[in-house]
Design an enzyme around this catalytic site. Structure first.
Site, mmCIF file in Angstrom:
data_model
loop_
_atom_site.group_PDB
_atom_site.id
_atom_site.type_symbol
_atom_site.label_atom_id
_atom_site.label_comp_id
_atom_site.label_asym_id
_atom_site.label_seq_id
_atom_site.Cartn_x
_atom_site.Cartn_y
_atom_site.Cartn_z
ATOM 1 N N ASN A 82 0.828 -1.210 0.000
ATOM 2 C CA ASN A 82 0.000 0.000 0.000
ATOM 3 C C ASN A 82 0.861 1.258 0.000
ATOM 4 O OD1 ASN A 82 0.509 -0.988 2.682
ATOM 5 N ND2 ASN A 82 -0.962 0.469 3.517
ATOM 6 N N GLU A 129 0.431 5.294 0.502
ATOM 7 C CA GLU A 129 -0.504 6.326 0.975
ATOM 8 C C GLU A 129 -0.092 7.717 0.480
ATOM 9 O OE1 GLU A 129 -0.965 5.747 5.219
ATOM 10 O OE2 GLU A 129 -1.987 3.837 4.888
ATOM 11 N N CYS A 162 -4.233 0.719 -2.252
ATOM 12 C CA CYS A 162 -4.036 -0.525 -1.495
ATOM 13 C C CYS A 162 -2.984 -1.414 -2.168
ATOM 14 C CB CYS A 162 -5.341 -1.316 -1.438
ATOM 15 S SG CYS A 162 -6.647 -0.573 -0.469
ATOM 16 N N GLU A 180 -3.169 -4.642 -2.838
ATOM 17 C CA GLU A 180 -3.706 -5.585 -3.824
ATOM 18 C C GLU A 180 -3.848 -4.938 -5.188
ATOM 19 O OE1 GLU A 180 -4.801 -4.863 -0.822
ATOM 20 O OE2 GLU A 180 -5.760 -6.560 0.169
ATOM 21 N N CYS A 207 -10.095 -5.144 0.855
ATOM 22 C CA CYS A 207 -11.240 -4.225 0.948
ATOM 23 C C CYS A 207 -12.145 -4.413 -0.273
ATOM 24 C CB CYS A 207 -10.757 -2.782 1.054
ATOM 25 S SG CYS A 207 -10.174 -2.093 -0.505
ATOM 26 N N CYS A 209 -10.733 -3.409 -3.679
ATOM 27 C CA CYS A 209 -9.741 -4.363 -4.199
ATOM 28 C C CYS A 209 -10.418 -5.635 -4.698
ATOM 29 C CB CYS A 209 -8.693 -4.693 -3.135
ATOM 30 S SG CYS A 209 -7.569 -3.322 -2.864
HETATM 31 N N1 THU Z 1 -5.202 -1.389 2.673
HETATM 32 C C1 THU Z 1 -4.690 -2.258 1.751
HETATM 33 O O1 THU Z 1 -3.553 -2.097 1.280
HETATM 34 N N2 THU Z 1 -5.468 -3.294 1.358
HETATM 35 C C2 THU Z 1 -6.720 -3.534 1.797
HETATM 36 O O2 THU Z 1 -7.403 -4.402 1.278
HETATM 37 C C3 THU Z 1 -7.251 -2.769 2.929
HETATM 38 C C4 THU Z 1 -6.517 -1.533 3.255
HETATM 39 C C5 THU Z 1 -4.396 -0.244 3.075
HETATM 40 C C6 THU Z 1 -4.956 1.080 2.610
HETATM 41 C C7 THU Z 1 -4.369 2.022 3.625
HETATM 42 O O3 THU Z 1 -3.073 2.398 3.190
HETATM 43 C C8 THU Z 1 -4.235 1.185 4.887
HETATM 44 O O4 THU Z 1 -4.324 -0.173 4.478
HETATM 45 C C9 THU Z 1 -5.316 1.443 5.931
HETATM 46 O O5 THU Z 1 -6.581 1.342 5.391
#
Ligand code: THU
Length: 160
Positions: free
Chosen positions: A62, A64, A73, A75, A112, A115
């Site tokens: 991920n 940000e 994210c 995925e 999530c 994704c």
């Molecule tokens: N995140 C992911 O990388 N994958 C997911 O399926 C759920 C959330 C990341 C997004 C963000 O950077 C952090 O986790 C908190 O939500």
């Protein structure tokens, strides 16, 4: 009115040691790339590793952004990288692991909704399911045979 019951069959493994060795290796790739997450806001790091039918492993973590919705994210970082680098290849499996900088994540962390939607697009495109394995930092590993098991009533190109 007719009720519609939707069921999904998932498999739950007690730990990483219980899953087949090849999947353990894929999960280890996800765990390794998890460290490359750029997550200064959530302090929640996620790694994803894809196995393609050309034997390549494509990873993502991920990333940000100060403008929160501009981040992505793990995925989707991985799946879009695979689509960009190997457009003709099928995605066979994805392994996902998440770790928090604030507490120990001992429960499996599923992808999530956004994704799941991005992943299912590739299942539809390649006409082949993607096996999915997800876990926290330690503990149980959950397996689904297809992303559709995590996303019933899928919205895909047949809806358009
Ligand atoms: N995140 C992911 O990388 N994958 C997911 O399926 C759920 C959330 C990341 C997004 C963000 O950077 C952090 O986790 C908190 O939500």
């Amino acid at each position: 009115m007719k009720p519609l019951t939707i069921t999904s069959r998932l498999e739950v493994y007690e730990s990483l040691d219980e899953i087949p060795p090849a999947i353990q290796d894929l999960m280890k790739s996800a765990i390794k790339v998890r460290d490359n997450a750029y997550a200064p806001y959530s302090l929640f790091k996620v790694g994803a590793a894809l196995l393609l039918d050309n034997d390549e492993i494509v990873v993502g973590s991920n990333q940000e952004n100060a403008s929160y919705p501009s981040g992505l994210c793990a995925e989707r970082t991985a799946v879009f990288a695979a689509g960009a680098q190997y457009p003709g290849s099928h995605i066979l499996k994805i392994a996902i692991s998440a770790k928090s900088m604030k507490h120990k994540v001992v429960s499996p962390v599923p992808p999530c909704g956004a994704c799941r939607q991005a992943l299912v697009e590739y299942e539809v495109k390649q006409e082949e399911p993607i096996e999915i394995y997800f876990m926290g930092e330690t503990g149980k590993v959950v397996k689904a045979e297809s992303v559709k098991d995590l996303l019933p009533l899928v919205f895909d190109n047949s809806c358009l």
